[in-house]
Design a protein around this motif. Structure first.
Motif, PDB file in Angstrom:
ATOM      1  N   ASP A   1     -23.373  -7.083   1.863  1.00 21.69           N
ATOM      2  CA  ASP A   1     -22.614  -6.398   3.070  1.00 21.69           C
ATOM      3  C   ASP A   1     -22.544  -7.196   4.090  1.00 21.69           C
ATOM      4  O   ASP A   1     -23.051  -8.472   4.369  1.00 21.69           O
ATOM      5  N   ALA A   2     -21.322  -7.039   4.867  1.00 17.97           N
ATOM      6  CA  ALA A   2     -20.806  -7.894   5.959  1.00 17.97           C
ATOM      7  C   ALA A   2     -21.702  -8.597   6.858  1.00 17.97           C
ATOM      8  O   ALA A   2     -21.867  -9.824   6.875  1.00 17.97           O
ATOM      9  N   ARG A   3     -22.631  -8.123   7.359  1.00 17.25           N
ATOM     10  CA  ARG A   3     -23.783  -8.580   8.219  1.00 17.25           C
ATOM     11  C   ARG A   3     -24.563  -9.570   7.516  1.00 17.25           C
ATOM     12  O   ARG A   3     -24.882 -10.604   8.177  1.00 17.25           O
ATOM     13  N   VAL A   4     -25.244  -9.196   6.549  1.00 15.56           N
ATOM     14  CA  VAL A   4     -26.144 -10.044   5.757  1.00 15.56           C
ATOM     15  C   VAL A   4     -25.232 -11.451   5.174  1.00 15.56           C
ATOM     16  O   VAL A   4     -25.772 -12.437   5.489  1.00 15.56           O
ATOM     17  N   ARG A   5     -23.980 -11.126   4.921  1.00  9.79           N
ATOM     18  CA  ARG A   5     -23.044 -12.174   4.556  1.00  9.79           C
ATOM     19  C   ARG A   5     -22.846 -13.056   5.406  1.00  9.79           C
ATOM     20  O   ARG A   5     -23.027 -14.372   5.303  1.00  9.79           O
ATOM     21  N   GLN A   6     -22.597 -12.614   6.781  1.00 11.22           N
ATOM     22  CA  GLN A   6     -22.624 -13.692   7.861  1.00 11.22           C
ATOM     23  C   GLN A   6     -23.765 -14.472   8.327  1.00 11.22           C
ATOM     24  O   GLN A   6     -23.860 -15.822   8.491  1.00 11.22           O
ATOM     25  N   HIS A   7     -24.877 -13.761   8.458  1.00 10.43           N
ATOM     26  CA  HIS A   7     -25.987 -14.373   8.198  1.00 10.43           C
ATOM     27  C   HIS A   7     -26.325 -15.518   7.233  1.00 10.43           C
ATOM     28  O   HIS A   7     -26.656 -16.705   7.519  1.00 10.43           O
ATOM     29  N   LEU A   8     -26.139 -15.140   6.063  1.00 12.54           N
ATOM     30  CA  LEU A   8     -26.434 -15.959   5.001  1.00 12.54           C
ATOM     31  C   LEU A   8     -25.688 -17.455   4.909  1.00 12.54           C
ATOM     32  O   LEU A   8     -25.903 -18.324   4.503  1.00 12.54           O
ATOM     33  N   ARG A   9     -24.313 -16.868   5.345  1.00 12.66           N
ATOM     34  CA  ARG A   9     -23.075 -18.013   5.363  1.00 12.66           C
ATOM     35  C   ARG A   9     -23.919 -19.284   6.269  1.00 12.66           C
ATOM     36  O   ARG A   9     -23.870 -20.393   5.738  1.00 12.66           O
ATOM     37  N   GLN A  10     -24.212 -18.922   7.492  1.00 14.46           N
ATOM     38  CA  GLN A  10     -24.967 -19.865   8.365  1.00 14.46           C
ATOM     39  C   GLN A  10     -26.022 -20.667   7.645  1.00 14.46           C
ATOM     40  O   GLN A  10     -25.960 -21.814   7.670  1.00 14.46           O
ATOM     41  N   GLU A  11     -26.889 -19.835   7.081  1.00 19.48           N
ATOM     42  CA  GLU A  11     -28.096 -20.606   6.306  1.00 19.48           C
ATOM     43  C   GLU A  11     -27.647 -21.595   5.241  1.00 19.48           C
ATOM     44  O   GLU A  11     -28.078 -22.566   5.233  1.00 19.48           O
ATOM     45  N   LEU A  12     -26.762 -21.007   4.614  1.00 17.04           N
ATOM     46  CA  LEU A  12     -26.346 -21.756   3.492  1.00 17.04           C
ATOM     47  C   LEU A  12     -25.752 -23.217   3.782  1.00 17.04           C
ATOM     48  O   LEU A  12     -25.963 -24.376   3.384  1.00 17.04           O
ATOM     49  N   LYS A  13     -25.115 -23.061   4.997  1.00 15.41           N
ATOM     50  CA  LYS A  13     -24.399 -24.075   5.495  1.00 15.41           C
ATOM     51  C   LYS A  13     -25.400 -25.316   6.006  1.00 15.41           C
ATOM     52  O   LYS A  13     -25.305 -26.465   5.677  1.00 15.41           O
ATOM     53  N   GLU A  14     -26.236 -24.589   6.535  1.00 13.31           N
ATOM     54  CA  GLU A  14     -27.435 -25.553   7.208  1.00 13.31           C
ATOM     55  C   GLU A  14     -28.286 -26.163   6.202  1.00 13.31           C
ATOM     56  O   GLU A  14     -28.641 -27.428   6.324  1.00 13.31           O
ATOM     57  N   LEU A  15     -28.456 -25.444   5.029  1.00  9.34           N
ATOM     58  CA  LEU A  15     -29.371 -25.829   4.268  1.00  9.34           C
ATOM     59  C   LEU A  15     -28.509 -27.111   3.120  1.00  9.34           C
ATOM     60  O   LEU A  15     -29.090 -27.910   3.018  1.00  9.34           O
ATOM     61  N   GLN A  16     -27.047 -26.912   3.059  1.00  8.83           N
ATOM     62  CA  GLN A  16     -26.348 -27.779   2.298  1.00  8.83           C
ATOM     63  C   GLN A  16     -26.366 -28.943   3.200  1.00  8.83           C
ATOM     64  O   GLN A  16     -26.579 -30.026   2.610  1.00  8.83           O
ATOM     65  N   ARG A  17     -26.371 -28.787   4.387  1.00  2.67           N
ATOM     66  CA  ARG A  17     -26.259 -30.247   5.399  1.00  2.67           C
ATOM     67  C   ARG A  17     -27.671 -30.753   5.353  1.00  2.67           C
ATOM     68  O   ARG A  17     -27.565 -32.012   5.232  1.00  2.67           O
ATOM     69  N   LYS A  18     -28.887 -30.193   5.190  1.00  2.00           N
ATOM     70  CA  LYS A  18     -30.041 -30.364   5.233  1.00  2.00           C
ATOM     71  C   LYS A  18     -30.189 -31.444   3.990  1.00  2.00           C
ATOM     72  O   LYS A  18     -30.770 -32.540   3.916  1.00  2.00           O
ATOM     73  N   LEU A  19     -29.784 -30.667   2.846  1.00  2.00           N
ATOM     74  CA  LEU A  19     -30.176 -31.406   1.575  1.00  2.00           C
ATOM     75  C   LEU A  19     -29.043 -32.601   1.247  1.00  2.00           C
ATOM     76  O   LEU A  19     -29.368 -33.343   0.348  1.00  2.00           O
ATOM     77  N   GLY A  20     -27.899 -32.456   2.103  1.00  2.00           N
ATOM     78  CA  GLY A  20     -26.994 -33.384   1.636  1.00  2.00           C
ATOM     79  C   GLY A  20     -26.429 -33.291   0.123  1.00  2.00           C
ATOM     80  O   GLY A  20     -26.023 -34.236  -0.452  1.00  2.00           O
ATOM     81  N   ILE A  21     -26.400 -32.084  -0.454  1.00  2.00           N
ATOM     82  CA  ILE A  21     -25.990 -32.015  -1.595  1.00  2.00           C
ATOM     83  C   ILE A  21     -24.597 -31.555  -1.924  1.00  2.00           C
ATOM     84  O   ILE A  21     -24.017 -30.852  -1.112  1.00  2.00           O
ATOM     85  N   THR A  22     -23.915 -32.515  -2.684  1.00  2.00           N
ATOM     86  CA  THR A  22     -22.308 -32.031  -2.976  1.00  2.00           C
ATOM     87  C   THR A  22     -22.396 -30.714  -3.485  1.00  2.00           C
ATOM     88  O   THR A  22     -22.978 -30.170  -4.564  1.00  2.00           O
ATOM     89  N   THR A  23     -21.423 -29.793  -2.829  1.00  2.64           N
ATOM     90  CA  THR A  23     -21.341 -28.359  -3.216  1.00  2.64           C
ATOM     91  C   THR A  23     -20.128 -27.933  -3.438  1.00  2.64           C
ATOM     92  O   THR A  23     -19.094 -28.397  -2.372  1.00  2.64           O
ATOM     93  N   ILE A  24     -19.726 -27.243  -4.321  1.00  2.00           N
ATOM     94  CA  ILE A  24     -18.540 -26.579  -4.544  1.00  2.00           C
ATOM     95  C   ILE A  24     -18.722 -24.790  -4.648  1.00  2.00           C
ATOM     96  O   ILE A  24     -19.708 -24.511  -5.345  1.00  2.00           O
ATOM     97  N   MET A  25     -17.988 -24.316  -3.436  1.00  4.34           N
ATOM     98  CA  MET A  25     -18.138 -22.931  -3.498  1.00  4.34           C
ATOM     99  C   MET A  25     -16.985 -22.208  -3.962  1.00  4.34           C
ATOM    100  O   MET A  25     -15.764 -22.811  -3.561  1.00  4.34           O
ATOM    101  N   VAL A  26     -16.724 -21.118  -4.560  1.00  4.90           N
ATOM    102  CA  VAL A  26     -15.566 -20.329  -4.873  1.00  4.90           C
ATOM    103  C   VAL A  26     -15.733 -19.078  -4.008  1.00  4.90           C
ATOM    104  O   VAL A  26     -16.657 -18.488  -4.095  1.00  4.90           O
ATOM    105  N   THR A  27     -14.493 -18.942  -3.320  1.00  9.18           N
ATOM    106  CA  THR A  27     -14.540 -17.606  -2.760  1.00  9.18           C
ATOM    107  C   THR A  27     -13.048 -17.089  -2.627  1.00  9.18           C
ATOM    108  O   THR A  27     -12.233 -17.753  -2.708  1.00  9.18           O
ATOM    109  N   HIS A  28     -12.843 -15.634  -2.537  1.00  7.14           N
ATOM    110  CA  HIS A  28     -11.723 -15.278  -2.065  1.00  7.14           C
ATOM    111  C   HIS A  28     -11.243 -14.710  -0.579  1.00  7.14           C
ATOM    112  O   HIS A  28     -10.572 -14.241  -0.009  1.00  7.14           O
TER     113      HIS A  28
END
Ligand code: ADP
Ligand code: MG
Lengths: 562, 361
Positions: free
Chosen positions: B171-198
């Motif tokens: 749901d929308a609230r969780v989504r916004q929160h996880l979005r931030q975490e995902l971004k931070e995690l990706q930066r921290k790990l420096g892993i090449t990432t491809i995400m699909v979304t509409h």
């Protein structure tokens, strides 16, 4: 746009892909040997003379021109049509009561109606003999008509087929969409109109499918006609007489091929119906919730009570009679009818044979079926292999047991077939029974596998985990209830089946259900009833064990709790 | 993030995927650089998942090539490629505990029990679930399940992380929160990432680069700002953010006639006079402050309606002289107060030439 000449990518098969494709090829070979090749040898036999020369349709011609034989064809048709037209309406009302009313004790009524499944089809026939036979308790009720013949066959078939019809119709009727009824209400439709315009059309495919299934069941059943048929010949008993009595294998093969026709027809109709039925219930349908209506619920309760009690009574008569000293003159209870040594050289040995055969069928059959379904459902690409194995797996549904058993005689007896060492062993009984009940087991396993997340294998591959590890660690544990279903289904059917194995047993591997036929033939009706009782009790015990085991699974496996 | 000039980490060339006669991907080429966060954005059914699955080797393309880390992986099965994946369904193994799920890929690499245990705790801490190891997936919330799936994919330290709509089941609230975490995690790990979304908002918030797809082809590749500011097609303009589309015709160099008025358009992309043009402007780019008589592209409009949307309000505007030129504009709450905007009032607005883009119609 890509140019037409862009080179196509040829995907490299992974180790997992190769394992699974190898498995599918192996499976195709196994199913060819246990299903397709035997049937082929039956078919070719029907076009040969005694010496194995090809003689075209000569056997068929002789069949049609021999009144004694061709009469059975009409007899079978007659029995099947009458039984179907009695069973289907009765089962429909019963199923309607179970699914669409607010009748009480539904579970009890459902259980009552399913009793006949536990025992061989011979059991209701034996009961009828006890009730209406030469020494029958209620002989007078038939106004001097003998129960041996069409009346007895039809009556016994009705009892035997009822639960089979009921199961399909309950499924068909439970797939109702509440919204259809609500819109009918909104349009002010009367009850009768709602029934005719919503209920019946909704159950249409279920009714068609049931009619064909019952028709086939009756035409291909052997035990009932054997026990209560008297001199009234039907196709199923003809095969037996031709093959066992007269050693006329070619004519037996002809009758076998003829028996395949209604079964194939029913199979085809069922497939078509199944395809249409899918589209009928959309994912957004609202499940139907019956509302109480006193008059209707009461009427249906009475109906179910009458039918349920009759089913129970028929079952109980055979059980009771098996404890009677000398029916109907000395009704004191005794256990001597269970001293099977008096009626059969193997005595209780036939029962241990049955247990062994049923256990082996359940264990090996379930392993085989589940693995096969897994390969068909989860292999990557290789559509030809998957399609072929699936097709082979569907064949047994269309093959009556008698026909399969006869095919086995031809195939496993063939000169030069290395597999003929199996002939006369317990192993061939197991193989034959697995093949006989393969399709339903296969479909049950497929349904369970389809409910798994389609990406489990993809995730495993991305984690570089070999496919067999995920199979044992994830797929099998999740599918355990379905695996249990398949095992129990195979076990119970292996305990009760007569038709296929009657051609394949030897004096040492005789099974309990076959001993019933022999004892009845030799006039030991009480012993036959006793053996039928033992089989029914065993099946019931196994079913109860399954119930307990699935309870245990859902209680001890925390992850199954939602 | 990759610098132009570095060889790309993932290089997709002329990829086509057909399902029977249907072409799901049509001659797609794309480079992804090391440590980049790339988002495939497009409406449902445009081929995003198909492209992702081709990259993973789960549904291998009909033609075309994929190189990863300098290696030609075009024909390889998934097990021989290097990636971790999170599906929309998460595909967590329901019969295994969180610990066993996360450690699933480690067991078959011959790691010792202690090593696996340490790595699993590390990963669970990383995704913010340090104490949930003993639970089963069904005992977790959707957001927690998503994190477990992520930890499981990361466990084998893949070179490439693939995410198929990982947030859309939440749901929308969780989504916004996880979005931030995902971004931070990706930066921290420096892993090449491809995400699909509409979800265009998600794409704008997360991506280093967005790949906008439509009907099996790539419409535009660019940074979120580029995609938002300089959409390459009306489709992109419409799909990402809100956009006014005004129909007109190029009248002379740099000018477009719309509804009887002439506007200067900077982003005319060399369209010849006489060409029918679709002129776009974002609602927030409609200028209302300091519009004076001499201001370029100015017109007087009447406020038809106001839709209050929290920190701003969306206004429907029509020219006071009744010309055919309907506009939607976003006004900050400040501005509403300062200019006393309310339905029915008239005010001058301007369409700044550098905010106008035109496409051939
Ligand atoms: N296995 C398949 N067989 C046939 N068509 C498919 C298959 N997978 C996807 N498609 C079609 O390809 C198109 C793109 O699908 P997909 O990549 O899943 O879209 P999305 O962008 O929503 O992820 C859709 O029209 C879909 O119907
Ligand atoms: Mg998708």
């Amino acid at each position: 746009m890509t140019t037409a000449t862009a080179p196509l990518v040829r995907p490299k098969a992974s180790r997992d892909d190769l394992i699974m494709r190898g498995g599918l090829v192996l499976f195709a070979a196994v199913l060819l040997v246990i299903v397709a090749l035997p049937l082929w040898s039956l078919l070719s036999k029907s076009f040969q003379d005694h010496n194995g020369n090809f003689i075209g349709f000569a056997n068929y011609l002789r069949y049609v021109q021999t009144p004694a034989l061709f009469q059975s064809f009409w007899n079978s048709l007659f029995i099947a049509v009458i039984t179907t037209s009695i069973v289907v309406p009765l089962a429909f009302v019963y199923a309607y009561a179970l699914t669409r009313s607010c009748m009480r004790f539904k579970a009890l009524f459902q259980g009552l109606a399913l009793i006949p499944i536990l025992a061989p089809s011979l059991l209701p026939a034996l009961s009828l003999i006890y009730l209406f036979g030469n020494q029958g308790l209620l002989k007078g009720w038939l106004f001097g008509q003998p129960v041996y013949g069409p009346v007895g066959i039809i009556a016994a078939q009705v009892f035997y087929c009822f639960p089979h019809a009921l199961m399909i119709l309950v499924t068909a009727l439970s797939m109702a969409d509440q919204r259809l009824y609500e819109s009918a209400d909104a349009l002010g439709a009367s009850r009768l109109r709602k029934f005719l315009t919503v209920t019946l059309p909704g159950a249409k495919y279920g009714l068609i499918s049931t009619s064909f299934v019952i028709f086939t069941l009756v035409i291909t059943d052997f035990g009932i006609a054997k026990v209560v048929g008297g001199r009234f010949n039907v196709l199923a008993t003809d095969i037996y007489k031709q093959v066992i009595g007269q050693q006329n294998f070619e004519m037996g093969a002809v009758v076998g091929v003829i028996l395949l026709v209604p079964a194939l027809l029913s199979f085809a109709v069922d497939r078509i119906v199944a395809r249409r039925q899918v589209a009928q219930l959309s994912a957004r349908a609202v499940p139907f919730e019956p509302k109480p209506r006193r008059a209707r619920d009461l009427a249906l309760t009475i109906f179910c009570l009458v039918i349920g009690l009759m089913i129970f009574a028929v079952f109980a008569v055979a059980v009771w009679a098996s404890f009677i000293t000398f029916w109907p003159y000395n009704l004191t209870l005794t256990l001597k009818n269970y001293e099977f040594g008096n009626f059969d050289p193997l005595g209780w040995g036939v029962y241990w044979n049955s247990l062994l055969m049923a256990s082996a069928t359940a264990v090996f059959g379930t392993a085989l079926v589940f693995l096969g379904a897994y390969l068909v459902e989860k292999s990557n690409r290789f559509g030809i292999g998957r399609g072929f194995v699936h097709l082979l797996a569907m064949i047994p549904l269309a093959v009556p047991g008698l026909v399969l058993g006869l095919s086995y005689i031809f195939f496993f007896n063939m000169k030069g077939n290395p597999l003929n060492v199996l002939y006369g062993t317990m192993a061939i009984l197991v193989v034959n029974t697995v093949a006989h009940f393969y399709t339903v087991s296969h479909l049950t396993a497929m349904t369970a596998l389809k409910q798994l997340d389609a990406e489990f294998e993809a995730v495993s591959a991305s984690l570089k985990v070999p496919v067999w590890r995920t199979f044992f660690r994830v797929t099998v544990p999740i599918c355990l209830p379905a695996i249990l279903d398949v095992a129990i289904y195979l076990f119970v059917n292996a305990m009760t089946t007569v038709s296929a194995v009657i051609f394949l047993y030897s004096s040492e591997t005789k099974l309990a259900a076959l001993a019933i036929v022999n004892m009845d033939e030799s006039g030991f009706t009480a012993g036959a009833a006793g053996m039928a009782t033992v089989i029914a009790v065993t099946s019931a015990a196994v079913k109860l064990a399954q119930l307990g085991l699935s309870r245990l699974l859902s209680r001890t496996q925390a992850w199954r709790k939602r | 993030m990759g610098v132009a000039g570095d060889p790309p980490y993932l290089s997709i060339r002329r990829l086509t995927k057909r399902f029977g006669s249907f072409t799901a991907l049509d001659d797609v080429s794309l480079d992804v650089f090391a440590r980049e966060f790339v988002v495939f954005l497009g409406p449902s059914g445009c081929g995003k998942t198909t492209l992702l699955r081709a990259i993973a080797g789960l549904d291998i393309q009909t033609s075309g090539s994929i190189h990863q880390g300098g290696r030609d992986v075009s024909m390889l099965p998934p097990a021989e490629r290097d990636f971790g994946i999170v599906f929309q369904s998460y595909a967590l193994f329901p019969n295994l505990s969180v610990t066993d799920n996360v450690g699933y890929g480690l067991v078959s690499r011959g790691a010792s029990k202690a090593e696996i245990k340490a790595r699993v705790s590390e990963l669970l801490a990383l995704v913010g679930l340090p104490d949930s190891g003993a639970k089963y997936p069904s005992q977790l919330s959707g957001g927690q399940q998503q994190r477990v799936a992520l930890a499981r994919a990361l466990a084998i330290s893949p070179g490439l992380l693939l995410l198929d709509e990982p947030l859309s089941a939440l749901d929308a609230r969780v989504r916004q929160h996880l979005r931030q975490e995902l971004k931070e995690l990706q930066r921290k790990l420096g892993i090449t990432t491809i995400m699909v979304t509409h979800d265009q908002e998600e794409a704008l918030a997360l991506a280093d680069r967005i790949v906008v797809m439509n009907h099996g082809v790539i419409d535009q590749v660019g940074s979120p700002t580029e995609i938002y500011r300089k959409p390459a097609s009306p489709f992109v303009a419409d799909f990402v953010g809100t956009m006014n589309f005004l129909k007109g015709a190029v009248s002379e160099a740099g000018m477009v006639a719309i509804g009887g008025r002439r506007f200067r358009v900077d982003g005319l992309n060399g369209m010849a006079p006489g060409t029918a043009a679709l002129v776009c402007i974002r609602p927030e780019d409609v200028k209302t402050r300091n519009v004076e008589p001499g201001t370029e592209n100015a017109l007087e409009v009447e406020v038809r309606s106001l839709e209050f949307l929290g920190s701003f309000a969306r206004a429907r505007l029509v020219p006071s002289d009744g010309a055919e030129l309907d506009l939607v504009a976003d006004f900050s709450i400040n501005l509403l107060r300062d200019l006393r905007v309310e339905p029915g009032i008239r005010l001058p607005v301007a369409l700044p030439p550098d905010r106008l883009r035109a496409f051939p119609q």
